[in-house]
Design a protein around this motif. Structure first.
Motif, mmCIF file in Angstrom:
data_model
loop_
_atom_site.group_PDB
_atom_site.id
_atom_site.type_symbol
_atom_site.label_atom_id
_atom_site.label_comp_id
_atom_site.label_asym_id
_atom_site.label_seq_id
_atom_site.Cartn_x
_atom_site.Cartn_y
_atom_site.Cartn_z
ATOM 1 N N GLU A 1 0.814 -1.211 0.000
ATOM 2 C CA GLU A 1 0.000 0.000 0.000
ATOM 3 C C GLU A 1 0.852 1.267 0.000
ATOM 4 O OE1 GLU A 1 -3.649 1.992 2.564
ATOM 5 O OE2 GLU A 1 -2.546 0.311 3.417
ATOM 6 N N PHE A 2 1.938 1.267 0.748
ATOM 7 C CA PHE A 2 2.771 2.466 0.848
ATOM 8 C C PHE A 2 3.295 2.898 -0.521
ATOM 9 C CE2 PHE A 2 6.871 4.579 1.245
ATOM 10 C CZ PHE A 2 6.509 5.677 2.015
ATOM 11 N N ASP A 3 3.902 1.965 -1.253
ATOM 12 C CA ASP A 3 4.448 2.304 -2.570
ATOM 13 C C ASP A 3 3.342 2.764 -3.523
ATOM 14 O OD1 ASP A 3 7.015 1.719 -1.766
ATOM 15 O OD2 ASP A 3 7.030 -0.286 -2.664
ATOM 16 N N ALA A 4 2.198 2.106 -3.470
ATOM 17 C CA ALA A 4 1.092 2.460 -4.360
ATOM 18 C C ALA A 4 0.549 3.854 -4.053
ATOM 19 C CB ALA A 4 -0.024 1.422 -4.247
ATOM 20 N N THR A 5 0.309 4.147 -2.788
ATOM 21 C CA THR A 5 -0.260 5.450 -2.440
ATOM 22 C C THR A 5 0.754 6.581 -2.637
ATOM 23 O OG1 THR A 5 0.224 5.068 -0.095
ATOM 24 C CG2 THR A 5 -1.994 4.536 -0.860
ATOM 25 N N THR A 6 2.027 6.313 -2.396
ATOM 26 C CA THR A 6 3.059 7.319 -2.631
ATOM 27 C C THR A 6 3.148 7.652 -4.120
ATOM 28 O OG1 THR A 6 4.327 6.563 -0.724
ATOM 29 C CG2 THR A 6 5.513 7.870 -2.364
ATOM 30 N N THR A 7 3.131 6.639 -4.956
ATOM 31 C CA THR A 7 3.184 6.865 -6.399
ATOM 32 C C THR A 7 1.935 7.597 -6.887
ATOM 33 O OG1 THR A 7 4.557 4.902 -6.693
ATOM 34 C CG2 THR A 7 3.446 5.752 -8.647
ATOM 35 N N ALA A 8 0.765 7.230 -6.372
ATOM 36 C CA ALA A 8 -0.473 7.932 -6.752
ATOM 37 C C ALA A 8 -0.376 9.406 -6.377
ATOM 38 C CB ALA A 8 -1.676 7.286 -6.079
ATOM 39 N N PHE A 9 0.166 9.693 -5.207
ATOM 40 C CA PHE A 9 0.349 11.083 -4.783
ATOM 41 C C PHE A 9 1.243 11.825 -5.771
ATOM 42 C CE2 PHE A 9 2.986 14.230 -2.616
ATOM 43 C CZ PHE A 9 2.007 15.114 -2.189
ATOM 44 N N LEU A 10 2.377 11.215 -6.152
ATOM 45 C CA LEU A 10 3.299 11.857 -7.089
ATOM 46 C C LEU A 10 2.661 12.058 -8.457
ATOM 47 C CD1 LEU A 10 6.572 9.997 -6.102
ATOM 48 C CD2 LEU A 10 6.005 12.399 -5.662
ATOM 49 N N LEU A 11 1.874 11.106 -8.905
ATOM 50 C CA LEU A 11 1.172 11.251 -10.186
ATOM 51 C C LEU A 11 0.197 12.424 -10.143
ATOM 52 C CD1 LEU A 11 0.449 7.523 -11.033
ATOM 53 C CD2 LEU A 11 1.942 9.064 -12.301
ATOM 54 N N ASN A 12 -0.469 12.597 -9.031
ATOM 55 C CA ASN A 12 -1.441 13.681 -8.899
ATOM 56 C C ASN A 12 -0.776 15.050 -8.744
ATOM 57 O OD1 ASN A 12 -3.922 12.288 -9.131
ATOM 58 N ND2 ASN A 12 -3.588 11.443 -7.103
ATOM 59 N N GLU A 13 0.467 15.088 -8.273
ATOM 60 C CA GLU A 13 1.162 16.357 -8.074
ATOM 61 C C GLU A 13 1.515 17.038 -9.391
ATOM 62 O OE1 GLU A 13 2.066 18.261 -5.179
ATOM 63 O OE2 GLU A 13 0.351 17.002 -4.702
ATOM 64 N N ASN A 14 1.815 16.265 -10.434
ATOM 65 C CA ASN A 14 2.171 16.791 -11.752
ATOM 66 C C ASN A 14 3.397 17.692 -11.756
ATOM 67 O OD1 ASN A 14 -0.012 15.550 -13.013
ATOM 68 N ND2 ASN A 14 -1.352 17.274 -12.626
ATOM 69 N N GLU A 15 4.174 17.703 -10.694
ATOM 70 C CA GLU A 15 5.359 18.554 -10.655
ATOM 71 C C GLU A 15 6.627 17.781 -10.981
ATOM 72 O OE1 GLU A 15 5.453 20.562 -6.911
ATOM 73 O OE2 GLU A 15 3.478 21.443 -7.206
#
Length: 78
Positions: A38-52
């Motif tokens: 879950e940690f890797d998945a949610t961290t990656t989802a956060f980064l994808l949503n940041e768009n920075e």
């Protein structure tokens, strides 16, 4: 780029995913990025949503067919 909502969820026990596409016929998720936890998945989802972070700048693919719709479409073709 429009605001996207990449989300992580557990597809099966111990199999976390982030969908990268949506079936244009039924609307189900397609083209998964898979994770073991879950940690890797949610961290990656956060980064994808940041768009920075350019490494994580991808666009949601809205022109896919899921396997179920593809099979239905092939069966219905004349």
């Amino acid at each position: 780029m429009e605001d996207l909502d990449f989300r992580a969820y557990e597809l099966e026990e111990g199999r976390w995913v982030i969908p990268q596409g949506v079936c244009y016929m039924c609307g189900c998720d397609t083209d998964f990025i898979e994770f073991d936890d879950e940690f890797d998945a949610t961290t990656t989802a956060f980064l994808l949503n940041e768009n920075e972070n350019e490494e994580y700048m991808i666009e949601m693919d809205m022109y896919n067919l899921c396997p179920s719709c593809r099979e239905h479409f092939i069966k219905c073709k004349p």
